[in-house]
Motif scaffolding. Sequence first.
Motif, short mmCIF file in Angstrom:
data_model
loop_
_atom_site.label_atom_id
_atom_site.label_comp_id
_atom_site.label_asym_id
_atom_site.label_seq_id
_atom_site.Cartn_x
_atom_site.Cartn_y
_atom_site.Cartn_z
N LEU B 232 0.84 -1.20 0.00
CA LEU B 232 0.00 0.00 0.00
C LEU B 232 0.87 1.25 0.00
O LEU B 232 0.67 2.17 -0.79
CB LEU B 232 -0.91 -0.01 1.23
CG LEU B 232 -2.04 1.01 1.24
CD1 LEU B 232 -2.97 0.74 0.08
CD2 LEU B 232 -2.81 0.95 2.55
N VAL B 233 1.87 1.27 0.87
CA VAL B 233 2.78 2.41 0.95
C VAL B 233 3.48 2.61 -0.39
O VAL B 233 3.52 3.72 -0.95
CB VAL B 233 3.81 2.20 2.08
CG1 VAL B 233 4.92 3.23 2.01
CG2 VAL B 233 3.12 2.26 3.44
N ALA B 234 4.02 1.51 -0.93
CA ALA B 234 4.79 1.61 -2.17
C ALA B 234 3.91 2.09 -3.33
O ALA B 234 4.27 3.01 -4.05
CB ALA B 234 5.42 0.26 -2.49
N LEU B 235 2.73 1.47 -3.44
CA LEU B 235 1.86 1.83 -4.58
C LEU B 235 1.37 3.26 -4.47
O LEU B 235 1.37 4.02 -5.45
CB LEU B 235 0.67 0.86 -4.65
CG LEU B 235 1.00 -0.57 -5.07
CD1 LEU B 235 -0.23 -1.45 -4.98
CD2 LEU B 235 1.55 -0.60 -6.49
N ARG B 236 0.96 3.64 -3.26
CA ARG B 236 0.45 5.02 -3.08
C ARG B 236 1.52 6.04 -3.42
O ARG B 236 1.26 7.02 -4.11
CB ARG B 236 -0.03 5.22 -1.64
CG ARG B 236 -1.33 4.55 -1.28
CD ARG B 236 -2.53 5.20 -1.96
NE ARG B 236 -2.63 6.64 -1.69
CZ ARG B 236 -3.13 7.16 -0.58
NH1 ARG B 236 -3.60 6.37 0.36
NH2 ARG B 236 -3.19 8.46 -0.42
N LEU B 237 2.72 5.79 -2.93
CA LEU B 237 3.80 6.76 -3.17
C LEU B 237 4.13 6.86 -4.65
O LEU B 237 4.21 7.95 -5.22
CB LEU B 237 5.05 6.36 -2.37
CG LEU B 237 4.98 6.62 -0.86
CD1 LEU B 237 6.18 6.01 -0.16
CD2 LEU B 237 4.93 8.12 -0.58
#
Lengths: 429, 323
Positions: B232-237
């Motif tokens: 989630l963190v990686a995709l959002r960023l």
Amino acid sequence: MPRRSLWLDPALVSILCVALAPGAAAQAGPLVLDPGTAAVFQRLAPAVLRLEVQESQSKAKVGIGSGFYATTDGRIVTNYHVIARLVHEPARHVVRTTIDGELRDLTLLAIDAVNDLAILGGGSLTPGAVLAPTPVSLAKGTRVLALGHPRDLGLSVVEGTHNGAVQHAAVPRLHYTGPINPGMSGGPAVTEAGELVGVNVATFGEEVAFLVPSEPVAALLERAPSAPPPAQALRADIANQLGELAKARLTALFVRDGPTAVLDGFRVPTGSDTTFRCWGDTERPTDKRYEVLRHSCDTDGTTLISETLRAGLARFEHAVVRGALSPLRLLTALEEVYANQTPFDGTAREVTSFRCRDDNVRATKLAWRTRLCVRRFRHMPDTYEAMLRAVAPGPSRSGVITSLLLSGVPFQVIDSLAPRYLAAIEVAQ
Amino acid sequence: MTWLELLDERGGVIGRRPADALPCTVGHEAANALVSRAPGVEGRHAELSLGEGGAILVRDLGTVGGIRLAPDGPRLDSATLALGHELFIGAARLRLAPGQPGGVSTSGRPAPVAALVAWSERPGVKIAAPLVLLFAGTVMGWTLSADEDPLTAGLAVGAAVLVAEAMWAGGWALVNRIRYGQARFGQHFAVGVVSSAAALLLGEAANWAEFLKPSSGLAAVVSFASLTLIWLVALRLHLRVMVPEGTLRGRRLTAAFAVLLGGCFAWAPRLADPKFDAQAEYAVELKPISPALVPALTPQSYAEALRSLERELLADRDSLPGR
């Protein structure tokens, strides 16, 4: 289990036979070096048979071996490994012998996989001569003659020397120094007087060979039924034999006050002199800040179940890792030494896949990380193979990795030995 | 709330920004708040500011193409943008659109993801990110190495993570370049370092769970949760770097995708066939733990595990044909 000895593999012999053109084996007339040997050969030749395992449908030869008449009613003794295919794939294989140039079907009456023996019968055979197993006591150095069909080249006799019982063996074996070759499996080894000493079974390097002594031969003849049992019963019999062997050899292992060795601050169990053969070594990897002290023990030799599966009874190994390492680096060193690959035999039809469990347990001040993996021999009841691997950092810049392999044992043996094994390893005072 | 939207020549929204976050600039350089590589868009093309009466004033910054009301309309030096209207800057379009609920945090503070992306735009961050990564990887490798020369081992780890991060950021930059005409490699690399740090921390939590409660439901749940969070963190960023102002729909899709990826990565190894026919491979990950926290060995320590293994093994019938 790693192979420890070169069995007189009938499949190998069949391959070698293919490579030999017919007639290439044509020989000149026999040169008689010792009239005594020639006399024994002539007297016992009618007792020794050439056995051929064939594929039922194609009649193709898949292996050859030797056997001999042990009773006047035509019971034949051979090695279990010669006819193992009849136990595991009975519908696809048949064993035959050549009498007066004619192939005759034989039936499998009894097996002793642990001692690598089998009893054949059938075919209304009338022995020309009989080699009955009788107790003989021989001094080391006694001349012994071995008979059989080496590489399917015809009945032969070789001369060798009796060198006593093999030490550190899980099952009784006689050490025979002589040129036994593939195809002679199941043939008799006799004294100059023609008395049975044992049954040719395996070779290990240059002229180092092994015989099955005559006592288990007599015992198997005694209990062999008159009618051939179903293959399922024979496989259950193998399971019983392995179970009995495991209970006899392993239940006394890793008990309090058992034999131990000290490895750089760790007291570890070692093997008893009679059953186990133990080795030790120190590795010093040049690019690492640690060294590894190893101590391993195993039961010498394995029990052949089939051409692709063996049961090795027990093997255990300790590795102590030590060096000028911080606690975190010690964990890395232990992880590096722990990681390895262990080859196992067996096909998917013979064994299940391994099922594993990881655990953390504390025993004698050591916090172990353990992995216990078990698989089942599919067609033999209550026969399992288990690997317990465990690693624990020690109190001061060293740690210990240990592994215990139990092969072809009842489940109850794994259950009782696994915790006892870990409890037997402790920090030396 | 109304939004400033930048559209590419095909009509796709490639940038969004609250209409009251002014002044800002639009152009093809990454330093602009709204970036477009569409033909005719110059480095710093136009400045947007709040005009009298709440109108948005768009002023040309000395470009050749200037600002137009239509693709073939006359060149203007400045124009006013009203709700529902469009202005052409090269082949790109600028429009004022009504707000969508939840598009961006309305609390007055920038959302963490948006703040991180804004932070990653700074030139200093783009330069520092690879150096920080190399240093952190080297220190970690050096601390854990049992090699005779731990510094070399540490540098090898540092270089390896640097290369891995560059490949990851390179993949995103390639997609960015194909879709929006600009790679933004430096920004992807910087936010990649942040998501890697998250992966390290959350992954370590999962490793501890696996170590303390091996093969248990807890370890599986922690692995799933941490892997989902990491994704989630990686995709959002990275998606925010691609489209600086994400939409609510994008958020939901991203979250669903992260759950899917987290589930796959957490359970795939557990569902994989544990069979090894000819070769058993052993590996272990150890943690520094006090022996006092480990349960004591008893003769029954393995009894339960063995019963369960025995049940599994007995259930594994020979289903192979042709025996």
